[in-house]
Write a protein that holds these residues in place. Structure first.
Motif, PDB file in Angstrom:
ATOM      1  N   LEU A   1      27.734 -11.086  20.036  1.00 35.93           N
ATOM      2  CA  LEU A   1      28.380  -9.776  20.101  1.00 35.93           C
ATOM      3  C   LEU A   1      29.398  -9.581  18.983  1.00 35.93           C
ATOM      4  CD1 LEU A   1      28.994  -9.093  23.899  1.00 35.93           C
ATOM      5  CD2 LEU A   1      27.392  -7.949  22.362  1.00 35.93           C
ATOM      6  N   GLU A   2      30.069 -10.641  18.589  1.00 33.03           N
ATOM      7  CA  GLU A   2      31.050 -10.517  17.507  1.00 33.03           C
ATOM      8  C   GLU A   2      30.401  -9.954  16.243  1.00 33.03           C
ATOM      9  OE1 GLU A   2      34.878 -13.007  17.107  1.00 33.03           O
ATOM     10  OE2 GLU A   2      33.243 -14.416  17.417  1.00 33.03           O
ATOM     11  N   GLY A   3      29.227 -10.476  15.917  1.00 35.48           N
ATOM     12  CA  GLY A   3      28.524  -9.969  14.752  1.00 35.48           C
ATOM     13  C   GLY A   3      28.111  -8.519  14.924  1.00 35.48           C
ATOM     14  N   ARG A   4      27.720  -8.161  16.139  1.00 33.33           N
ATOM     15  CA  ARG A   4      27.302  -6.782  16.384  1.00 33.33           C
ATOM     16  C   ARG A   4      28.494  -5.827  16.397  1.00 33.33           C
ATOM     17  NH1 ARG A   4      22.428  -7.869  20.818  1.00 33.33           N
ATOM     18  NH2 ARG A   4      20.948  -8.633  19.246  1.00 33.33           N
ATOM     19  N   ILE A   5      29.646  -6.321  16.797  1.00 28.41           N
ATOM     20  CA  ILE A   5      30.851  -5.489  16.741  1.00 28.41           C
ATOM     21  C   ILE A   5      31.184  -5.149  15.297  1.00 28.41           C
ATOM     22  CG2 ILE A   5      33.354  -5.518  17.081  1.00 28.41           C
ATOM     23  CD1 ILE A   5      32.857  -7.002  19.702  1.00 28.41           C
ATOM     24  N   LYS A   6      31.056  -6.122  14.404  1.00 26.26           N
ATOM     25  CA  LYS A   6      31.298  -5.849  12.990  1.00 26.26           C
ATOM     26  C   LYS A   6      30.343  -4.766  12.484  1.00 26.26           C
ATOM     27  CE  LYS A   6      32.272 -10.717  12.331  1.00 26.26           C
ATOM     28  NZ  LYS A   6      31.790 -11.941  11.683  1.00 26.26           N
ATOM     29  N   LYS A   7      29.086  -4.858  12.893  1.00 24.96           N
ATOM     30  CA  LYS A   7      28.108  -3.853  12.485  1.00 24.96           C
ATOM     31  C   LYS A   7      28.440  -2.494  13.101  1.00 24.96           C
ATOM     32  CE  LYS A   7      25.487  -6.656  10.103  1.00 24.96           C
ATOM     33  NZ  LYS A   7      25.390  -6.529   8.636  1.00 24.96           N
ATOM     34  N   TRP A   8      28.931  -2.514  14.338  1.00 28.51           N
ATOM     35  CA  TRP A   8      29.317  -1.276  15.006  1.00 28.51           C
ATOM     36  C   TRP A   8      30.449  -0.594  14.245  1.00 28.51           C
ATOM     37  CZ3 TRP A   8      33.835   0.559  17.248  1.00 28.51           C
ATOM     38  CH2 TRP A   8      33.722   1.674  18.081  1.00 28.51           C
ATOM     39  N   ILE A   9      31.449  -1.361  13.859  1.00 29.76           N
ATOM     40  CA  ILE A   9      32.575  -0.804  13.104  1.00 29.76           C
ATOM     41  C   ILE A   9      32.080  -0.219  11.785  1.00 29.76           C
ATOM     42  CG2 ILE A   9      34.672  -1.436  11.846  1.00 29.76           C
ATOM     43  CD1 ILE A   9      35.229  -3.447  14.108  1.00 29.76           C
ATOM     44  N   GLN A  10      31.190  -0.936  11.147  1.00 29.41           N
ATOM     45  CA  GLN A  10      30.607  -0.469   9.885  1.00 29.41           C
ATOM     46  C   GLN A  10      29.852   0.833  10.093  1.00 29.41           C
ATOM     47  OE1 GLN A  10      28.879  -3.404   6.872  1.00 29.41           O
ATOM     48  NE2 GLN A  10      27.051  -2.673   7.888  1.00 29.41           N
ATOM     49  N   ALA A  11      29.045   0.867  11.163  1.00 32.88           N
ATOM     50  CA  ALA A  11      28.255   2.065  11.455  1.00 32.88           C
ATOM     51  C   ALA A  11      29.147   3.236  11.845  1.00 32.88           C
ATOM     52  CB  ALA A  11      27.254   1.767  12.579  1.00 32.88           C
ATOM     53  N   MET A  12      30.231   2.976  12.574  1.00 32.81           N
ATOM     54  CA  MET A  12      31.138   4.047  12.963  1.00 32.81           C
ATOM     55  C   MET A  12      31.822   4.651  11.739  1.00 32.81           C
ATOM     56  SD  MET A  12      31.291   4.934  16.148  1.00 32.81           S
ATOM     57  CE  MET A  12      32.888   5.742  16.186  1.00 32.81           C
ATOM     58  N   LYS A  13      32.357   3.818  10.886  1.00 38.44           N
ATOM     59  CA  LYS A  13      33.101   4.330   9.735  1.00 38.44           C
ATOM     60  C   LYS A  13      32.194   5.101   8.781  1.00 38.44           C
ATOM     61  CE  LYS A  13      36.796   0.880   9.729  1.00 38.44           C
ATOM     62  NZ  LYS A  13      37.428  -0.244   8.984  1.00 38.44           N
ATOM     63  N   ALA A  14      31.142   4.445   8.318  1.00 38.63           N
ATOM     64  CA  ALA A  14      30.239   5.114   7.384  1.00 38.63           C
ATOM     65  C   ALA A  14      29.447   6.216   8.078  1.00 38.63           C
ATOM     66  CB  ALA A  14      29.295   4.093   6.750  1.00 38.63           C
ATOM     67  N   GLY A  15      29.142   5.999   9.364  1.00 39.53           N
ATOM     68  CA  GLY A  15      28.375   6.988  10.112  1.00 39.53           C
ATOM     69  C   GLY A  15      29.123   8.295  10.278  1.00 39.53           C
ATOM     70  N   VAL A  16      30.348   8.212  10.792  1.00 42.61           N
ATOM     71  CA  VAL A  16      31.117   9.434  11.034  1.00 42.61           C
ATOM     72  C   VAL A  16      31.526  10.082   9.720  1.00 42.61           C
ATOM     73  CG1 VAL A  16      33.279  10.349  11.961  1.00 42.61           C
ATOM     74  CG2 VAL A  16      31.935   8.723  13.305  1.00 42.61           C
ATOM     75  N   LYS A  17      32.104   9.295   8.832  1.00 40.15           N
ATOM     76  CA  LYS A  17      32.657   9.855   7.602  1.00 40.15           C
ATOM     77  C   LYS A  17      31.588  10.392   6.654  1.00 40.15           C
ATOM     78  CE  LYS A  17      37.183   8.745   7.815  1.00 40.15           C
ATOM     79  NZ  LYS A  17      38.296   9.689   7.568  1.00 40.15           N
TER      80      LYS A  17
END
Length: 648
Positions: A263-279
């Motif tokens: 999950l730690e690795g997926r959380i990093k991907k989630w943060i990446q997807a949230m930032k680049a995704g929303v912005k």
């Protein structure tokens, strides 16, 4: 009625604009019946021309073997076709006034054919030009747009992070430390070097064609069909782009069953997807909707149709993490997720504006609250985990306990999130709007809530260490253990942000505690050997010079030698990791032992030097003792082997 028809016809085709102006001066306008006949003739001519263009393309496309499309051939073909559609739509507007049912039915049939074709053209253009974004390009664009550079945190090296509470704690903190210490602080580019985060998801010339098509379909009453086609083609592309950033669609149950390491690795991907995704992704999708549809309600509906599910999927992952079992190693990732969503909330409100996206905004706000509660609860659980650490194996040599290292590195790393934690514990730290709370410093009468919570953690750690010191059979070693651990704590606090939070009084108190433990250690370890150097019991009667019991004196020297050898053997294997503390401790021992031994030796050496085998009793000079004291607290077993060889 004549005026109404002429106004419509002037928009429909400029050839009708001069009907009245062509009349002779001073002549009355023609009757409605005459005009109606003329209009009908012109209308049928216009419909014939428009129908010819529209039906011609139906024939061309049906006979083509390579999937011909109007807007793939040339811009003139597309413009001509749209002009024909405009003719039909204008005709229908006129027919609604003239009430020519036969012609109106004909126009409606032609319009239906045209709308079906435009719907396919709309679909074809979207399908041809909609492609997921390359993740590397997307992340580079995000970095250039928002200066997303981060530096390393000031943590101990990976090898020093030893944890006793569980192997998970060890691995979690080591992972955090290794990531934080790999990169050095980078120079942040100037603001003017930032680029526009909005990108062209579809080429501008294609967007123009899509806009023209959508405009005709909306006017003709085909807005629902147009929106469905748009959503059905753009949504998978958006999901694929998000997936390229590493985010996987997982149900809450799947997240709950996944190990924390994964999950730690997926959380990093989630943060990446949230930032680049929303912005970038969601913002660009919103802009594309506005460019194609224009009308605000339609824009909101179409954007909601394609973006709601992918965004809610991102939020579902956040919720799954927030409601998962709480344990200390999760706190940093929870705080990362909280800060990410908090910083994006304003963008989300703008991008997902409108009633159609209200559920998205509400979901984001709700997940932010749940992440905040999870972070607070996890921080509290950290205190409980320290208290519950009941390891019964003493650390060899009284060295710094792994629990102490873990807790202090954990606490220090928390200060990368100090403003967030203060906010979560009820402090207003937002000074950007000039409304920050000035009463959060320990210099004021009351400590801040976060400071109180941090002190509670330190107190629980101290209490746990007190209990662990009792695991040592040697009381002196227990005090040495406490001295080592409190020294380590003070070193971690001194000069750091932790000191600024806890205050100078806290630091002074614990510095005094080190000295107290050092005194307790010396009293426990060296009182017995110093008692061997006292005069009591040696003198029998009469003057000091001739009233000495040699038997008692020999026993005293033997006892001193044996006690010193035992201490040397034991305490050479004890460990004081801090070199300064180790030196100070040796000096303090020497200042107490060597003068007493030198004085005792000076008073009684002459009584035994004439005895046979006097070296059995007077084995060491003060210089010998000083040399052997330098072996103490090195944590080496080799020193005791040297002792044995030298005493044989």
């Amino acid at each position: 009625m004549t005026d109404d028809m002429l106004n419509i016809l002037s928009n429909f085709d400029d050839r009708f604009s001069g009907i009245n102006t062509m009349l002779p001066k001073n002549q009355e306008p023609v009757s409605a019946e005459v005009v109606s006949t003329e209009v009908a003739e012109e209308l049928n001519k216009a419909l014939d021309a428009a129908e010819g263009v529209i039906l011609e393309w139906e024939t061309v496309i049906s006979e083509a073997t390579s999937g011909a499309a109007i807007f793939d051939s040339s811009s003139d073909d597309g413009a001509k076709y749209l002009g024909a559609v405009d003719e039909v739509q204008n005709a229908l507007g006129l027919l609604s006034v003239s009430e020519s049912n036969t012609t109106e039915n004909r126009a409606q049939n032609v319009l239906q054919v045209a709308m079906a074709r435009l719907q396919e053209e709309f679909r074809h253009l979207l399908a041809t030009h909609s492609q997921s974004l390359d993740p590397e390009f997307l992340l580079d664009h995000f970095a250039c747009s928002f200066n997303s550079y981060t530096g390393g945190a000031d943590l101990e090296s990976k090898s020093s992070l030893e944890v006793s509470m569980s192997s998970n704690h060890q691995e979690a903190l080591e992972e955090v430390a290794s990531q934080s210490s790999v990169e050095e602080e980078e120079d942040v580019p100037e603001a003017e070097l930032q680029t526009d985060p909005i990108i062209d998801l579809i080429p501008p010339e294609v967007v123009k064609s899509l806009h023209e098509i959508a405009q005709r379909m909306v006017i003709a009453g085909y807005r629902r069909e147009c929106c469905q086609v748009y959503g059905s083609l753009r949504k998978p592309v958006l999901e694929e782009s998000l997936g390229g950033l590493g985010f996987e669609k997982l149900s809450i149950d799947e997240v709950q069953k996944t190990t924390w390491e994964v999950l730690e690795g997926r959380i990093k991907k989630w943060i990446q997807a949230m930032k680049a995704g929303v912005k970038i992704l969601f913002a660009s999708e919103r802009q594309l909707c506005e460019d194609i549809f224009e009308e605000s309600e339609l824009v909101e509906n179409c954007f909601a149709e394609l973006s709601r599910a992918p965004f809610i999927q991102l939020m579902n992952f956040g919720e799954a993490i927030a409601i998962s079992r709480r344990s200390p190693e999760k706190l940093f990732r929870l705080l990362d997720m909280y800060e990410t969503l908090r910083d994006l909330l304003a963008d989300i409100s703008v991008i997902f504006s409108g009633e159609s996206c209200a559920v998205v905004r509400e979901e984001a706000s709700g997940i932010l609250l749940r992440l905040a509660e999870a972070a607070r609860g996890t921080f509290t659980e950290f205190e409980n985990a320290i208290a519950k650490d009941t390891s019964k194996v003493p650390v060899p040599g009284g060295a710094v306990h792994p629990l102490t290292r873990y807790v202090m590195n954990y606490v220090r790393f928390l200060f990368d999130y100090v403003d967030t934690l203060k906010h979560l514990f009820g402090e207003n730290t937002d000074t950007r709007d000039g409304q920050g709370d000035d009463n959060t410093s320990p210099m004021h009468d009351g400590l801040s809530p976060f400071a109180v919570q941090t002190i509670a953690i330190m107190n629980v750690l101290q209490s746990n260490l007190d209990g662990k010191s009792k695991l040592y059979r040697d009381l002196a070693l227990g005090y040495l253990f406490l001295m080592n651990n409190v020294r380590y704590i003070v070193q971690k606090v001194d000069g750091s942000e932790v000191q600024a939070l806890l205050g100078d009084d806290w630091l002074r108190k614990h510095t005094r505690l080190i000295r107290r433990y050092a005194t307790d250690y010396q009293r426990s370890a060296w009182t017995k050997i110093l008692a061997c150097l006292k005069d009591e019991g040696i003198r029998t009667s009469g003057s000091f010079s001739n009233g000495v019991s040699k038997a008692v004196l020999k026993e005293r020297f033997k006892n001193f030698n044996a006690a010193f050898e035992d201490i040397h053997k034991a305490q050479s294997s004890w460990l004081v990791p801090d070199s300064q503390l180790r030196l100070e401790l040796r000096i303090s021992i020497a200042e107490n032992l060597l003068p007493a031994y030198r004085s005792f030796l000076g008073r009684y050496r002459t009584f035994l030097e004439s005895e046979r085998h006097s070296e059995k009793y007077i084995k060491y000079t003060p210089e010998d003792l000083e040399t052997y004291l330098n072996d103490l607290f090195e944590g080496r077993t080799a020193s005791s082997q040297r002792w044995r060889s030298s005493s044989n």
